[in-house]
Design a protein around this motif. Structure first.
Motif, PDB file in Angstrom:
ATOM      1  N   HIS A  65       0.840  -1.203   0.000  1.00 50.68           N
ATOM      2  CA  HIS A  65       0.000   0.000   0.000  1.00 50.68           C
ATOM      3  C   HIS A  65       0.873   1.250   0.000  1.00 50.68           C
ATOM      4  O   HIS A  65       1.726   1.431   0.868  1.00 50.68           O
ATOM      5  CB  HIS A  65      -0.917   0.017   1.225  1.00 50.68           C
ATOM      6  N   SER A  66       0.650   2.100  -0.984  1.00 49.76           N
ATOM      7  CA  SER A  66       1.425   3.327  -1.110  1.00 49.76           C
ATOM      8  C   SER A  66       0.998   4.342  -0.060  1.00 49.76           C
ATOM      9  O   SER A  66      -0.186   4.670   0.066  1.00 49.76           O
ATOM     10  CB  SER A  66       1.230   3.925  -2.506  1.00 49.76           C
ATOM     11  N   LEU A  67       1.974   4.858   0.673  1.00 44.84           N
ATOM     12  CA  LEU A  67       1.676   5.875   1.679  1.00 44.84           C
ATOM     13  C   LEU A  67       1.246   7.184   1.023  1.00 44.84           C
ATOM     14  O   LEU A  67       0.542   7.982   1.632  1.00 44.84           O
ATOM     15  CB  LEU A  67       2.909   6.100   2.555  1.00 44.84           C
ATOM     16  N   ARG A  68       1.625   7.358  -0.228  1.00 44.33           N
ATOM     17  CA  ARG A  68       1.234   8.575  -0.951  1.00 44.33           C
ATOM     18  C   ARG A  68      -0.189   8.465  -1.504  1.00 44.33           C
ATOM     19  O   ARG A  68      -0.965   9.415  -1.438  1.00 44.33           O
ATOM     20  CB  ARG A  68       2.216   8.823  -2.098  1.00 44.33           C
ATOM     21  N   GLN A  77      -1.319  -1.132   8.571  1.00 48.86           N
ATOM     22  CA  GLN A  77      -0.331  -2.199   8.695  1.00 48.86           C
ATOM     23  C   GLN A  77       0.792  -1.845   9.665  1.00 48.86           C
ATOM     24  O   GLN A  77       1.686  -2.659   9.905  1.00 48.86           O
ATOM     25  CB  GLN A  77       0.301  -2.496   7.320  1.00 48.86           C
ATOM     26  N   LEU A  78       0.742  -0.639  10.246  1.00 46.58           N
ATOM     27  CA  LEU A  78       1.888  -0.075  10.945  1.00 46.58           C
ATOM     28  C   LEU A  78       1.612   0.128  12.431  1.00 46.58           C
ATOM     29  O   LEU A  78       0.575   0.664  12.824  1.00 46.58           O
ATOM     30  CB  LEU A  78       2.231   1.278  10.305  1.00 46.58           C
ATOM     31  N   HIS A 151      -3.963  -3.110  17.209  1.00 47.06           N
ATOM     32  CA  HIS A 151      -4.739  -3.104  15.958  1.00 47.06           C
ATOM     33  C   HIS A 151      -4.174  -4.088  14.936  1.00 47.06           C
ATOM     34  O   HIS A 151      -4.554  -4.076  13.773  1.00 47.06           O
ATOM     35  CB  HIS A 151      -4.806  -1.693  15.369  1.00 47.06           C
ATOM     36  N   ARG A 152      -3.261  -4.955  15.403  1.00 48.84           N
ATOM     37  CA  ARG A 152      -2.699  -6.052  14.613  1.00 48.84           C
ATOM     38  C   ARG A 152      -1.953  -5.588  13.367  1.00 48.84           C
ATOM     39  O   ARG A 152      -2.223  -6.060  12.240  1.00 48.84           O
ATOM     40  CB  ARG A 152      -3.788  -7.063  14.256  1.00 48.84           C
ATOM     41  N   GLN A 185       5.921 -13.709  13.107  1.00 45.46           N
ATOM     42  CA  GLN A 185       6.141 -13.177  11.760  1.00 45.46           C
ATOM     43  C   GLN A 185       5.944 -11.667  11.678  1.00 45.46           C
ATOM     44  O   GLN A 185       5.528 -11.129  10.644  1.00 45.46           O
ATOM     45  CB  GLN A 185       5.252 -13.892  10.741  1.00 45.46           C
ATOM     46  N   LEU A 186       6.225 -10.990  12.774  1.00 45.35           N
ATOM     47  CA  LEU A 186       6.180  -9.536  12.784  1.00 45.35           C
ATOM     48  C   LEU A 186       7.446  -8.996  12.130  1.00 45.35           C
ATOM     49  O   LEU A 186       8.545  -9.523  12.348  1.00 45.35           O
ATOM     50  CB  LEU A 186       6.083  -9.038  14.227  1.00 45.35           C
ATOM     51  N   THR A 187       7.314  -7.976  11.314  1.00 49.09           N
ATOM     52  CA  THR A 187       8.471  -7.300  10.732  1.00 49.09           C
ATOM     53  C   THR A 187       8.803  -6.095  11.603  1.00 49.09           C
ATOM     54  O   THR A 187       7.918  -5.334  11.974  1.00 49.09           O
ATOM     55  CB  THR A 187       8.164  -6.826   9.298  1.00 49.09           C
TER      56      THR A 187
END
Length: 240
Positions: A65-68, A77-78, A151-152, A185-187
């Motif tokens: 997903h583009s932040l722009r 996702q963050l 919020h996963r 599996q968290l980045t």
């Protein structure tokens, strides 16, 4: 799909270039250390990733997903743990987490289930009713991680998260976050200027004056990471 893609990112404060054509990517489930001296651009990058600053040039994609172009989908996702704590010291651990869940619009029953899960994951179940000011620095950081994961999100940013912690707490925090990567599996993108926070298997990104000067597994930089870091991030000599 990469967890994070930073493409041709540039940012300037007036005439001062803070980031200059920065580009890198992170694979899912990896622990990556972003290492650089003060002023290298680490905090600017975090501010752009979290949309505290608007993008000037380039793009950031979080799990595609583009932040722009799609900021809401990207930010879902963050999760973020900032250098300066934002916990309410006079609320309990439970109250801090419940308030954050409400801000994300989670129904009460679902919020409580997630709080229970994160308290167990962070080994904080017995401290749920303690006021945050009664916790030591390492446990406060774990509360912030629990809050960031409610919020996963699939990508967790930790910006100088060990600042102010004693050596034992810093070591325990790093071990705990790496466990989250391996087991869930968290980045993770962990920014630091402390070499002893980097482990051999970490993905390592080195910044100097807003540019990526080195990237790879930490153990690829030889036995003396400090010497490699000093050589790669030393300020460029002034031109006559």
């Amino acid at each position: 799909m990469n967890a994070l893609e930073v493409s041709e990112l540039a940012f300037a404060y007036g005439p001062r270039q803070a980031l200059d054509e920065l580009a890198f990517s992170l694979r899912p489930g990896r622990f990556a250390a972003l290492l650089g001296p003060n002023g290298a651009g680490k905090s600017t990058l975090i501010a752009l990733l979290t949309r505290l600053y608007d993008l000037q040039a380039g793009d950031i994609r979080i799990f595609g997903h583009s932040l722009r172009r799609a900021p809401r989908q990207a930010l879902r996702q963050l999760g973020v743990v900032f250098q300066q704590s934002t916990l309410d010291l006079d609320l309990s651990v439970q109250q801090n987490l419940a308030y954050h869940a409400a801000l994300h619009g989670l129904p009460r029953r679902e919020a409580q289930a997630r709080i229970e899960l994160e308290l167990a994951r962070q080994q904080l179940g017995e401290r749920r009713h303690d006021k945050v000011r009664e916790l030591n620095g390492g446990h406060r950081r774990r509360v912030e991680i629990a809050r960031a994961l409610l919020h996963r999100p699939r990508l967790l940013l930790l910006d100088e998260a060990s600042a102010g912690l004693d050596p034992a707490s810093r070591l325990a925090l790093g071990r705990h976050v790496r466990h989250l990567c391996q087991e869930h599996q968290l980045t993770v993108l962990w920014t630091t200027h402390l070499l002893d926070e980097v482990q051999a298997g970490d993905q390592l990104l080195m910044l100097r004056q807003g540019r990526l000067v080195a990237e790879g597994r930490a153990d690829q930089f030889g036995d003396d990471l400090g010497a490699s870091f000093e050589r790669l991030t030393a300020a460029a000599p002034c031109q006559p």
